[in-house]
Write an enzyme that holds these catalytic residues in place. Structure first.
Site, PDB file in Angstrom:
ATOM      1  CE  LYS A   1     -41.855  35.771  45.458  1.00 28.57           C
ATOM      2  NZ  LYS A   1     -40.803  36.588  46.012  1.00 28.57           N
TER       3      LYS A   1
ATOM      4  CE  LYS B   1     -37.940  28.215  49.429  1.00 29.28           C
ATOM      5  NZ  LYS B   1     -36.961  29.057  48.834  1.00 29.28           N
TER       6      LYS B   1
ATOM      7  CE  LYS C   1     -36.571  36.184  53.250  1.00 26.11           C
ATOM      8  NZ  LYS C   1     -36.027  35.567  52.177  1.00 26.11           N
TER       9      LYS C   1
HETATM   10  P1  ATP Z   1     -39.508  33.463  50.339  1.00 29.09           P
HETATM   11  O1  ATP Z   1     -40.150  32.763  51.500  1.00 29.09           O
HETATM   12  O2  ATP Z   1     -39.857  34.921  50.262  1.00 29.09           O
HETATM   13  O3  ATP Z   1     -39.648  32.723  49.052  1.00 29.09           O
HETATM   14  P2  ATP Z   1     -37.008  32.341  50.982  1.00 29.09           P
HETATM   15  O4  ATP Z   1     -36.899  32.130  52.456  1.00 29.09           O
HETATM   16  O5  ATP Z   1     -37.355  31.168  50.153  1.00 29.09           O
HETATM   17  O6  ATP Z   1     -37.988  33.523  50.674  1.00 29.09           O
HETATM   18  P3  ATP Z   1     -35.090  33.615  49.268  1.00 29.09           P
HETATM   19  O7  ATP Z   1     -34.849  35.048  49.578  1.00 29.09           O
HETATM   20  O8  ATP Z   1     -35.903  33.289  48.064  1.00 29.09           O
HETATM   21  O9  ATP Z   1     -35.644  32.932  50.581  1.00 29.09           O
HETATM   22  O10 ATP Z   1     -33.740  32.829  49.154  1.00 29.09           O
HETATM   23  C1  ATP Z   1     -32.478  33.287  49.472  1.00 29.09           C
HETATM   24  C2  ATP Z   1     -31.502  32.142  49.292  1.00 29.09           C
HETATM   25  O11 ATP Z   1     -31.712  31.173  50.328  1.00 29.09           O
HETATM   26  C3  ATP Z   1     -31.662  31.408  47.979  1.00 29.09           C
HETATM   27  O12 ATP Z   1     -30.375  31.103  47.458  1.00 29.09           O
HETATM   28  C4  ATP Z   1     -32.411  30.163  48.350  1.00 29.09           C
HETATM   29  O13 ATP Z   1     -32.153  29.090  47.493  1.00 29.09           O
HETATM   30  C5  ATP Z   1     -31.889  29.891  49.759  1.00 29.09           C
HETATM   31  N1  ATP Z   1     -32.911  29.183  50.554  1.00 29.09           N
HETATM   32  C6  ATP Z   1     -34.091  29.686  50.921  1.00 29.09           C
HETATM   33  N2  ATP Z   1     -34.793  28.791  51.648  1.00 29.09           N
HETATM   34  C7  ATP Z   1     -34.035  27.669  51.702  1.00 29.09           C
HETATM   35  C8  ATP Z   1     -34.221  26.375  52.307  1.00 29.09           C
HETATM   36  N3  ATP Z   1     -35.305  26.072  52.975  1.00 29.09           N
HETATM   37  N4  ATP Z   1     -33.219  25.475  52.185  1.00 29.09           N
HETATM   38  C9  ATP Z   1     -32.093  25.776  51.513  1.00 29.09           C
HETATM   39  N5  ATP Z   1     -31.868  26.984  50.924  1.00 29.09           N
HETATM   40  C10 ATP Z   1     -32.814  27.911  51.001  1.00 29.09           C
END
Ligand code: ATP
Ligand code: LTN
Length: 341
Positions: free
Chosen positions: A124, A206, A209
């Site tokens: 980050k 992965k 968002k």
């Molecule tokens: P960012 O894009 O800001 O990193 P993110 O979409 O990865 O955000 P987080 O807020 O970091 O989401 O994650 C919230 C929860 O959702 C965590 O437990 C994370 O492991 C899960 N998660 C996020 N993206 C995925 C994915 N693509 N598949 C499975 N689990 C996910």
């Protein structure tokens, strides 16, 4: 007389689960399948405590109006997913002041070197090179405070948060080592395999968002039309056979999504689509996602309009959380030597 070997059944105390999600944008299908859906299931077997981690979200600059809306939406969407305030404690992190207070204390028991090794901090701070603030650096101490305040046994997190959880455990053990038993040392609770949903455009990454390409992710609140369009544009391969295989990351991901949504195995899906093209398959994946999200979107629509109901729920949640977490904070402060009020 009961026999000496007979033991009285003591009802096992339910374990405590804590987890939180940042309101840093719209939640994706990845968040739902990988995290939120599991939280809903856990509510029946554990004492669950869930929070919208808004304090964590300001480690990255947020537009005030959008941020406020994101917090409301996150709370309403979690309710719509099935987080039940009658079963679980569910609140907004910034409403419970003990979190920030314990985070400060824990900062004083966390080493600079430990925080410097966090891969999320490294990632980050590269991504937001113009705003490498102290909060971004000490983010894991706040996360530790979230968890330790409730004496949580288990913390459901994605693999990306495992390092932070490891640090929470180290902080708890260090504190307990100095002052005697104060905090429960939490265990990670990593969702079952296949819980990683990948990007529809770059299926080795992965689904996230914060990906700038909106076609790479499905937002939980995307309309059916948009969901179908995004699936139709999903990257596949040239083999035109619906099966799991090496070098077929796009199809593997779509099979994984369909399997997660319908409960069918990959083999069942392969059999179902034998002799059919990717077009049909993508349409079917899109349709099952639309149907899964439809009732959630409907409930979300009702909750988000009802600000009074939302406020009642998050205020109640915060009042309970404050009472429970206060005990741990008081205990820790007493051990350190602070004078009681
Ligand atoms: P960012 O894009 O800001 O990193 P993110 O979409 O990865 O955000 P987080 O807020 O970091 O989401 O994650 C919230 C929860 O959702 C965590 O437990 C994370 O492991 C899960 N998660 C996020 N993206 C995925 C994915 N693509 N598949 C499975 N689990 C996910
Ligand atoms: N850092 C987590 C969100 C989060 C969290 C927590 C998860 C904040 N506090 C406590 C588990 C326990 C994330 O970004 N996914």
């Amino acid at each position: 007389m009961p026999e000496a070997t007979e033991t009285k059944e003591i009802p096992e105390k339910k374990k405590v689960i804590f987890s939180a999600i940042q309101p840093s944008g719209t939640f994706t299908l990845g968040n739902y399948i990988g995290a939120l859906r599991n939280w809903v299931k856990l509510q029946n077997d554990y004492n669950c405590i869930f929070a919208v981690a808004d304090l964590h979200a300001i480690t990255v600059r947020q537009d005030p109006q959008k941020f406020r809306q994101n917090i409301y939406e996150a709370y309403a969407l979690l309710l719509a997913c099935g987080i039940d305030p009658q079963k679980s404690m569910f609140f907004i992190q910034s409403h419970v002041h003990t979190h920030a207070e314990l985070a400060w204390i824990l900062n004083c028991y966390t080493q600079f070197g430990e925080l410097s090794r966090m891969t999320q901090f490294k990632d980050k701070s590269q991504k937001h090179a113009d705003n490498v603030n102290a909060g971004l650096f000490t983010y894991p101490s706040l996360m530790a405070a979230d968890i330790l305040l409730y004496q949580a046994d288990l913390v459901p997190v994605g693999i990306d948060q495992k390092q932070h959880l490891e640090l929470s455990r180290n902080i708890a053990e260090r504190f307990n080592g100095i002052y005697g038993n104060t905090f429960t040392v939490p265990e990670p609770y990593i969702a079952e395999v296949g819980a990683k949903v990948c990007s529809l455009q770059e299926p080795t990454k992965k689904m996230s968002k914060s990906d700038e390409n909106v076609n790479s992710w499905i937002a939980m609140l995307d309309s059916p039309d948009v969901i179908m369009k995004k699936f139709k544009r999903a990257v596949t391969d040239s083999e035109a056979v619906v099966r799991v295989g090496e070098g077929k990351d796009g199809i593997n991901n779509l099979i994984g999504i369909m399997s997660a949504v319908t409960g069918k195995t990959a083999d069942e899906i392969t059999a179902e689509f034998e002799g059919k093209g990717y077009g049909d398959f993508k349409t079917a994946v899109g349709e099952c996602v639309v149907e899964m999200l439809r009732p959630i979107q409907k409930r979300f629509g009702d909750y988000i309009k009802n600000k009074d109901y939302l406020a009642e729920q998050y205020r109640n949640g915060a009042a309970f959380a404050e009472k429970l977490s206060r005990r741990t904070l008081d205990k820790a402060m007493k051990k350190i030597g602070f004078v009681a009020k």
